[in-house]
Design a protein around this motif. Sequence first.
Motif, short mmCIF file in Angstrom:
data_model
loop_
_atom_site.label_atom_id
_atom_site.label_comp_id
_atom_site.label_asym_id
_atom_site.label_seq_id
_atom_site.Cartn_x
_atom_site.Cartn_y
_atom_site.Cartn_z
N VAL A 1 56.01 -6.66 -22.07
CA VAL A 1 56.73 -7.88 -21.72
C VAL A 1 57.84 -8.11 -22.74
CG1 VAL A 1 56.55 -10.38 -21.46
CG2 VAL A 1 54.72 -8.91 -20.60
N GLY A 2 59.03 -8.33 -22.25
CA GLY A 2 60.18 -8.52 -23.12
C GLY A 2 61.05 -7.29 -23.24
N ASP A 3 60.52 -6.14 -22.81
CA ASP A 3 61.29 -4.90 -22.82
C ASP A 3 61.85 -4.64 -21.42
OD1 ASP A 3 60.59 -4.64 -25.44
OD2 ASP A 3 59.16 -2.99 -25.12
N ALA A 4 62.86 -3.79 -21.36
CA ALA A 4 63.53 -3.52 -20.09
C ALA A 4 62.58 -2.89 -19.07
CB ALA A 4 64.73 -2.60 -20.32
N GLY A 5 61.59 -2.11 -19.54
CA GLY A 5 60.70 -1.42 -18.62
C GLY A 5 59.72 -2.31 -17.90
N GLU B 1 55.85 -4.28 -9.15
CA GLU B 1 55.58 -3.89 -7.77
C GLU B 1 54.86 -2.55 -7.70
OE1 GLU B 1 59.46 -4.14 -6.06
OE2 GLU B 1 59.20 -6.26 -5.49
N TYR B 2 55.25 -1.61 -8.56
CA TYR B 2 54.56 -0.31 -8.56
C TYR B 2 53.09 -0.48 -8.89
CZ TYR B 2 52.79 4.21 -9.94
OH TYR B 2 52.00 5.32 -10.03
N ASN B 3 52.79 -1.13 -10.01
CA ASN B 3 51.40 -1.27 -10.44
C ASN B 3 50.57 -2.10 -9.48
OD1 ASN B 3 51.09 0.27 -12.91
ND2 ASN B 3 52.52 -1.17 -13.85
N MET B 4 51.14 -3.16 -8.94
CA MET B 4 50.39 -3.98 -8.00
C MET B 4 50.17 -3.25 -6.67
SD MET B 4 49.48 -6.80 -9.46
CE MET B 4 48.97 -7.78 -8.07
N GLN C 1 40.38 -6.97 -20.35
CA GLN C 1 41.00 -7.47 -21.58
C GLN C 1 42.46 -7.08 -21.61
OE1 GLN C 1 38.50 -4.63 -24.23
NE2 GLN C 1 40.36 -4.98 -25.42
N SER C 2 43.21 -7.72 -22.46
CA SER C 2 44.65 -7.47 -22.53
C SER C 2 44.94 -6.30 -23.47
CB SER C 2 45.38 -8.72 -23.03
OG SER C 2 44.86 -9.14 -24.29
N PHE C 3 46.00 -5.58 -23.15
CA PHE C 3 46.49 -4.48 -23.98
C PHE C 3 48.01 -4.57 -24.08
CE2 PHE C 3 42.44 -2.92 -22.43
CZ PHE C 3 41.91 -2.25 -23.53
N ALA C 4 48.54 -4.16 -25.19
CA ALA C 4 49.99 -4.14 -25.37
C ALA C 4 50.60 -2.99 -24.58
CB ALA C 4 50.33 -3.98 -26.85
N GLY C 5 51.80 -3.22 -24.08
CA GLY C 5 52.59 -2.15 -23.49
C GLY C 5 52.30 -1.80 -22.05
N CYS C 6 51.42 -2.55 -21.39
CA CYS C 6 51.11 -2.23 -19.99
C CYS C 6 50.71 -3.50 -19.24
CB CYS C 6 50.03 -1.17 -19.89
SG CYS C 6 48.52 -1.54 -20.82
#
Length: 263
Positions: free
Chosen positions: A96-100, A107-110, A148-153
């Motif tokens: 979150v906060g990055d361009a990716g 939409e891809y992940n969902m 649980q939450s993880f950074a970057g995904c």
Amino acid sequence: MSLSDLKVLVTGASSGIGRETCKILSQNYNAMVIGSARNRNALDAMLKEGSIQNFIVADVTQPGKCERIVEEAVVLMGGSITTVVNAAGGLEGGAVGDAGCNLKNYEYNMNVNCKAPFAIMMAAIPFLKQNSKKNASIVTVSSVNGKQSFAGCATYCMAKAAVDQMTRCASVDLARYGIRVNNVNPGVIMTNLHRTAGMDEESYTAFLERSIQMTHPLSSSLGRVGNPEEVAELIAFLISDKASFITGECIAIDGARQNLGAR
């Protein structure tokens, strides 16, 4: 334990947990298994080795394909289906906060991790209702990322959390029909998930080592991360009559990863 009375549709059948689930259900427990995935060559090889009885080539993220998969599977199994295993999935990272981490990433992940299992489930329910006296059930492969939450995904975690809640709600609504609904929530398992998400071999090796030494408590004593066979055996149990009073559960198979917190 025999599953010879079950007629099982497995999505994501050509690799990883889906492939191993097909093999174990067919060869170890004598279930009738129809596999669905995009990779025709892999499915054809599985058919020849006896891991599946037939297959359907389809992409679950494309419009109308989930409904077609279920319809064709029912035909291939003689007009009936008792069990669905949603093993199709994918990972596209982004912080979150990055361009990716954008709407396309969301939409891809969902689509692959939540919308497709929902569509498969909805298409299968009318047929599962017909087999409510034959241990009808649905199992979806979620992730520890749903717990649980993880950074970057972020959007991957969101999708897995959504499919966990889908399972809990569906278990309540479908209980009156005798249809059980459960999830398995793996930690790091030795599959190609992270490679297909773009991780190179050097990074993947380092990731596995960190998983073993730091983030998965049981892995430090075992000297390894989880393997697909272990997840497949859990799925086999959940669809069997041994689990006839289990529904609405999201069962971690993660070497205690969810209990450790951030590291």
